[in-house]
Design an enzyme around this catalytic site. Structure first.
Site, short mmCIF file in Angstrom:
data_model
loop_
_atom_site.label_atom_id
_atom_site.label_comp_id
_atom_site.label_asym_id
_atom_site.label_seq_id
_atom_site.Cartn_x
_atom_site.Cartn_y
_atom_site.Cartn_z
CB CYS A 37 35.23 -46.91 -31.25
SG CYS A 37 34.95 -48.31 -32.25
CB CYS B 236 41.73 -14.84 -45.38
SG CYS B 236 40.30 -13.96 -43.62
C1 HEC Z 1 42.79 -7.86 -46.33
C2 HEC Z 1 42.87 -8.44 -44.92
C3 HEC Z 1 43.08 -9.58 -44.64
C4 HEC Z 1 43.73 -10.87 -44.26
C5 HEC Z 1 45.35 -9.59 -45.71
C6 HEC Z 1 44.00 -11.85 -43.81
N1 HEC Z 1 42.51 -11.50 -43.40
FE1 HEC Z 1 41.34 -13.02 -41.87
N2 HEC Z 1 39.78 -11.43 -41.40
C7 HEC Z 1 39.43 -10.00 -42.85
C8 HEC Z 1 38.78 -10.00 -42.30
C9 HEC Z 1 38.15 -8.12 -42.78
C10 HEC Z 1 37.82 -10.57 -40.99
C11 HEC Z 1 36.33 -10.54 -41.01
C12 HEC Z 1 36.17 -9.93 -39.56
C13 HEC Z 1 37.90 -10.32 -39.17
O1 HEC Z 1 36.93 -10.80 -37.82
O2 HEC Z 1 38.37 -9.67 -38.44
C14 HEC Z 1 38.97 -12.31 -41.33
C15 HEC Z 1 38.82 -12.50 -40.66
C16 HEC Z 1 39.39 -14.41 -40.18
C17 HEC Z 1 39.47 -14.60 -38.81
C18 HEC Z 1 38.04 -15.27 -37.94
C19 HEC Z 1 38.01 -14.94 -36.89
C20 HEC Z 1 37.03 -14.70 -36.14
O3 HEC Z 1 36.55 -14.60 -35.24
O4 HEC Z 1 35.79 -15.30 -36.53
C21 HEC Z 1 40.28 -16.13 -39.05
C22 HEC Z 1 40.25 -17.07 -38.20
C23 HEC Z 1 41.34 -15.04 -39.48
N3 HEC Z 1 40.85 -13.64 -40.45
C24 HEC Z 1 42.57 -15.61 -40.10
C25 HEC Z 1 43.83 -14.89 -41.34
C26 HEC Z 1 45.00 -15.33 -41.44
C27 HEC Z 1 45.32 -16.93 -41.36
C28 HEC Z 1 44.81 -14.86 -42.36
C29 HEC Z 1 45.92 -14.84 -43.46
C30 HEC Z 1 46.39 -16.28 -44.42
C31 HEC Z 1 44.66 -13.40 -43.09
N4 HEC Z 1 43.18 -13.78 -42.07
C32 HEC Z 1 44.73 -12.70 -43.74
C33 HEC Z 1 40.80 -9.65 -42.70
C34 HEC Z 1 42.26 -10.32 -43.52
C1 HEC Z 2 36.44 -49.46 -34.95
C2 HEC Z 2 36.28 -48.23 -33.39
C3 HEC Z 2 36.20 -46.81 -33.60
C4 HEC Z 2 35.44 -46.29 -34.51
C5 HEC Z 2 33.88 -47.12 -35.51
C6 HEC Z 2 35.58 -44.99 -34.93
N1 HEC Z 2 36.54 -43.90 -33.50
FE1 HEC Z 2 37.56 -42.28 -33.37
N2 HEC Z 2 38.32 -43.45 -32.76
C7 HEC Z 2 38.79 -45.09 -32.56
C8 HEC Z 2 40.25 -44.92 -31.57
C9 HEC Z 2 40.82 -46.62 -31.39
C10 HEC Z 2 40.71 -43.38 -31.47
C11 HEC Z 2 42.26 -43.35 -30.90
C12 HEC Z 2 42.84 -43.42 -30.18
C13 HEC Z 2 42.05 -42.55 -29.21
O1 HEC Z 2 41.88 -41.36 -29.42
O2 HEC Z 2 40.84 -42.55 -27.75
C14 HEC Z 2 39.89 -42.44 -32.30
C15 HEC Z 2 40.61 -41.84 -32.35
C16 HEC Z 2 39.16 -40.26 -32.22
C17 HEC Z 2 39.89 -38.84 -33.28
C18 HEC Z 2 40.91 -38.16 -31.64
C19 HEC Z 2 40.21 -37.99 -31.10
C20 HEC Z 2 42.16 -37.61 -30.25
O3 HEC Z 2 41.75 -37.34 -28.51
O4 HEC Z 2 43.11 -37.86 -30.25
C21 HEC Z 2 38.40 -38.57 -33.36
C22 HEC Z 2 38.31 -36.74 -33.24
C23 HEC Z 2 37.94 -39.56 -34.00
N3 HEC Z 2 37.88 -40.94 -33.47
C24 HEC Z 2 36.38 -39.66 -33.91
C25 HEC Z 2 35.03 -40.38 -34.50
C26 HEC Z 2 33.99 -40.18 -35.14
C27 HEC Z 2 33.78 -39.02 -35.67
C28 HEC Z 2 33.50 -41.49 -35.34
C29 HEC Z 2 32.31 -41.83 -36.21
C30 HEC Z 2 32.39 -41.06 -38.29
C31 HEC Z 2 34.72 -42.20 -35.33
N4 HEC Z 2 35.78 -41.69 -34.10
C32 HEC Z 2 34.37 -43.58 -34.71
C33 HEC Z 2 38.63 -45.54 -32.66
C34 HEC Z 2 36.81 -45.53 -33.62
#
Ligand code: HEC
Ligand code: HEC
Ligand code: HEC
Lengths: 270, 164
Positions: free
Chosen positions: A90, A231
Site C-alpha cells: 500500500c 522515569c
Molecule cells: C528523578 C529524576 C527524573 C525524573 C523525575 C524524570 N526523569 Fe527523565 N530522565 C532522567 C535521567 C537520569 C535520564 C537519563 C539521562 C538524561 O537524558 O537526562 C532521563 C531521560 C529522559 C529522556 C530521554 C532523553 C534522551 O535524549 O535520551 C526523556 C525523554 C525523559 N527523561 C522524559 C521524562 C519525563 C517525560 C518525565 C516525567 C514523567 C521524566 N523524564 C522524569 C531522570 C528523570
Molecule cells: C491495505 C493497505 C495498507 C496496508 C497493507 C498498510 N497500510 Fe498503512 N495506511 C494505509 C492507509 C490508507 C493509510 C491512511 C492514509 C495515509 O496516511 O496514507 C495508512 C496510514 C499509515 C500510517 C500513518 C501515516 C500518516 O502520515 O498518518 C502509518 C505510519 C502506516 N500506515 C504504516 C503502515 C505499516 C508499518 C504497515 C505494515 C505493517 C502498513 N501501514 C500497512 C494503508 C495501508
C-alpha cells in the site's frame, strides 16, 4: 577529586553530530515560544552523553539501532494477515514515510490522539487483518525504527493547536505533576536541573527527538513510552502503561518542548 | 484501627529495654517546633553516626548522595549536585532542625525537590508506587523512606559534619 560531578556539568559545549561524516544533524535549537524562556537554548540528549556514546551515533555501522531498522525493511515487505498484504503493497517504498515520525503523535480523523504505533497497528488490524503488535515488541521496534529513520534530520513539527490543544494541555499538566513517593515531576529533573548530576546520571533536558533510542544499558531499542515508564518508576511512582492515553498526551507535550530539534532517527544513549 | 495506629501500638508494647519504654514517634505524632524543627528524638535511642553515614551513601537506603556532594565521603565517586553540599551541615543547623529537614524537608524549604523521608501516609502522594517497581503501592507495606532509627542515625551523622 570528590567533585567528579562538576567535571561533567552542562551539555557538551561544541560537539557536532555528523553522521557518516556527511549528514549534519543540529543538536541545538531556539526554544519554542510556549516554553516562556525556561531554557536559553534547547539541546538534544546526545550533547549530555559521554564521548564514547556520542561517537556510536555518528557511525551507522557502530549504531546498533540500525540493525532494528534493517530487520524493519524485511517486515515492511512481508505480506501478512487475512488480506495477505504488506506495508509496501500500500505504501510503496518506505521513503514515502519521510516526515511521518516528525509530526507524531497527532490527532486522527476520529479526533483521537494517536502515536506512530497506533497508526501502524491500525493498518495491521483494520487493513491487513493481522494481529496488533505489542508496544514494546520486537516487530514494533523494528518498524518504528525504520519509519523514524526516514525523518532523520527533519525538525520535530508536532501540531499543538486546534484539536490537539486539549491533549497538549493535559500533557503539560502531567509534566509538572510531582509523582510518586519521591514527589518528583519531569520538570524537577529536566527543566530545573538539566546539566546537573543525579548521582551517576547526567541530566538532559529530557527531549524526545532521539527516539526510538538504542540504550546500551538495555541492549535494545527503548521506545519513548518505556523511557517515561522508567522515569516515573524512579520517582517511586505507579507508572501508566506504554500506549496509555496519558502517555500519548505526555508524548505530545514533551515533543513540543523540542519543536525545531531534528529527529535523530535512532539515537544511542547509555 | 488503622494500620498505622496498629503498628504504633505494637511498637509501644514491643520496644522495652533498660527499664525505660519507648515507642517510635510515628510521622503523624511528631511534635514540630516552629513548623520546621523536631526537638525530640523519634526513637529515644541515640543515633549511630556510622550507620547514618551508610544510610547517607547507600542507594537502597537514603541515597542522599544522589543529590548532595559530601566531601567527607571521597570514596564515593558519583555525587549528585542537585542540592547544596552537606559539608558543614552540623555547624549550620541545630540537631532539631536537621531532624526536621531529614524527616520532611519541605517544611524548611517549601516546594523543595528533596523527598520527604519520614511520612507513611500514601494519601499525601500522587500515584505512589511499590518501591521502584512502577507498580501501584501496597497499602499493607507502604512505609516511610527511612525508619525512625535511620532518621536518628542520619541526623547523628550530619551533626559530625562541622567542617566546610
Ligand atoms: C528523578 C529524576 C527524573 C525524573 C523525575 C524524570 N526523569 Fe527523565 N530522565 C532522567 C535521567 C537520569 C535520564 C537519563 C539521562 C538524561 O537524558 O537526562 C532521563 C531521560 C529522559 C529522556 C530521554 C532523553 C534522551 O535524549 O535520551 C526523556 C525523554 C525523559 N527523561 C522524559 C521524562 C519525563 C517525560 C518525565 C516525567 C514523567 C521524566 N523524564 C522524569 C531522570 C528523570
Ligand atoms: C491495505 C493497505 C495498507 C496496508 C497493507 C498498510 N497500510 Fe498503512 N495506511 C494505509 C492507509 C490508507 C493509510 C491512511 C492514509 C495515509 O496516511 O496514507 C495508512 C496510514 C499509515 C500510517 C500513518 C501515516 C500518516 O502520515 O498518518 C502509518 C505510519 C502506516 N500506515 C504504516 C503502515 C505499516 C508499518 C504497515 C505494515 C505493517 C502498513 N501501514 C500497512 C494503508 C495501508
Ligand atoms: C532529590 C534530591 C534530594 C535528595 C535525594 C536529598 N536531598 Fe537534601 N536537599 C535537596 C535540595 C534541593 C536541598 C536545598 C533545599 C531547597 O530546596 O532549597 C536540600 C537540602 C538539604 C539540607 C540542608 C542543606 C544545608 O544548607 O546544609 C540537608 C542537611 C539535606 N538536604 C540532607 C539530606 C539528607 C540527609 C538526605 C538523604 C536522607 C537528602 N538530603 C536527600 C535535595 C535532595
Amino acid at each position: 577529586a570528590v567533585l567528579s560531578s562538576t567535571a561533567f556539568a552542562d551539555p557538551h559545549p561544541d560537539a557536532e553530530l555528523i553522521i557518516e561524516g556527511e549528514l549534519h544533524i543540529a543538536t541545538r535549537a531556539e526554544p519554542p515560544e510556549h516554553l516562556g524562556g525556561v531554557f536559553p537554548e534547547i539541546y538534544s540528549g546526545w550533547l549530555f552523553r559521554t564521548d564514547e556514546t556520542r561517537a556510536l551515533q555518528m557511525d551507522d555501522f557502530d549504531n546498533p539501532g540500525l540493525l532494528f531498522a534493517e530487520r524493519g525493511e524485511d517486515r515492511w515487505e512481508l505480506a501478512e494477515g487475512t488480506a495477505n498484504q504488506s506495508c509496501a503493497d500500500c505504501h510503496g517504498d518506505v521513503e514515502s514515510m519521510a516526515g511521518v515520525r516528525a509530526v507524531m503523535p497527532k490527532v486522527n480523523e476520529n479526533g483521537e490522539l494517536w502515536s506512530l504505533q497506533n497508526y501502524i497497528n491500525n493498518c495491521r488490524t483494520e487493513r491487513m487483518g493481522a494481529d496488533a503488535w505489542g508496544w514494546n515488541s520486537e516487530p514494533m521496534k523494528d518498524v518504528t525504527s525504520l519509519i523514524s529513520l526516514q525523518s532523520r534530520g527533519m525538525p520535530v513539527a508536532v501540531k499543538i493547536d486546534g484539536e490537539a490543544a486539549e491533549f497538549w494541555e493535559k500533557g503539560r499538566e502531567m509534566y509538572y505533576t510531582r509523582f510518586g513517593q519521591l514527589e518528583l515531576s519531569c520538570a524537577n529533573c529536566h527543566e530545573d536541573n538539566w546539566g546537573r548530576m543525579i548521582r551517576a546520571d547526567h541530566l538532559s533536558q529530557g527531549m524526545s527527538n532521539g527516539f526510538p533510542t538504542y540504550r546500551l544499558k538495555n541492549a535494545t531499542i527503548v521506545p519513548l513510552h518505556q523511557r517515561f515508564r522508567g522515569c516515573i518508576r524512579d520517582t517511586r511512582g505507579e507508572s501508566f502503561a506504554e500506549g496509555a492515553q496519558e502517555f500519548r498526551e505526555l508524548e505530545l507535550y514533551v515533543s513540543s518542548r523540542g519543536l525545531g530539534l531534528p529527529i535523530e532517527g535512532i539515537s544511542v544513549r547509555q | 484501627m488503622t494500620r498505622r495506629s496498629l503498628s504504633a501500638a505494637f511498637a509501644a508494647t514491643a520496644v522495652i529495654w533498660g527499664g525505660a519504654s519507648y515507642a517510635d514517634i510515628s510521622p503523624a505524632d511528631i511534635v514540630w517546633e516552629d513548623e520546621i524543627a523536631i526537638p525530640a528524638s523519634l526513637t529515644g535511642t541515640p543515633g549511630d553516626p556510622a550507620a547514618g553515614a551508610e544510610a547517607f551513601s547507600s542507594r537502597s537506603i537514603g541515597n542522599c548522595l544522589s543529590c548532595h556532594v559530601n566531601s567527607d565521603m571521597p570514596e564515593h565517586d558519583f555525587q549528585g549536585d542537585i542540592g547544596p553540599p552537606v559539608d558543614g551541615a552540623g555547624a549550620r543547623w541545630s540537631e532539631a532542625e536537621l531532624r526536621g529537614i531529614v524527616s520532611d524537608a519541605k517544611r524548611m524549604f517549601p516546594d523543595s525537590m528533596m523527598p520527604t523521608f519520614y511520612n507513611d501516609n500514601p494519601d499525601d502522594y500522587i500515584r505512589p508506587g511499590e518501591a521502584y517497581t512502577a507498580r501501584a503501592y501496597n497499602p499493607e507495606t507502604f512505609s516511610t523512606l527511612l525508619t525512625a532509627q535511620q532518621v536518628e542515625d542520619v541526623v547523628a551523622y550530619l551533626m559530625t559534619l562541622t567542617d566546610w
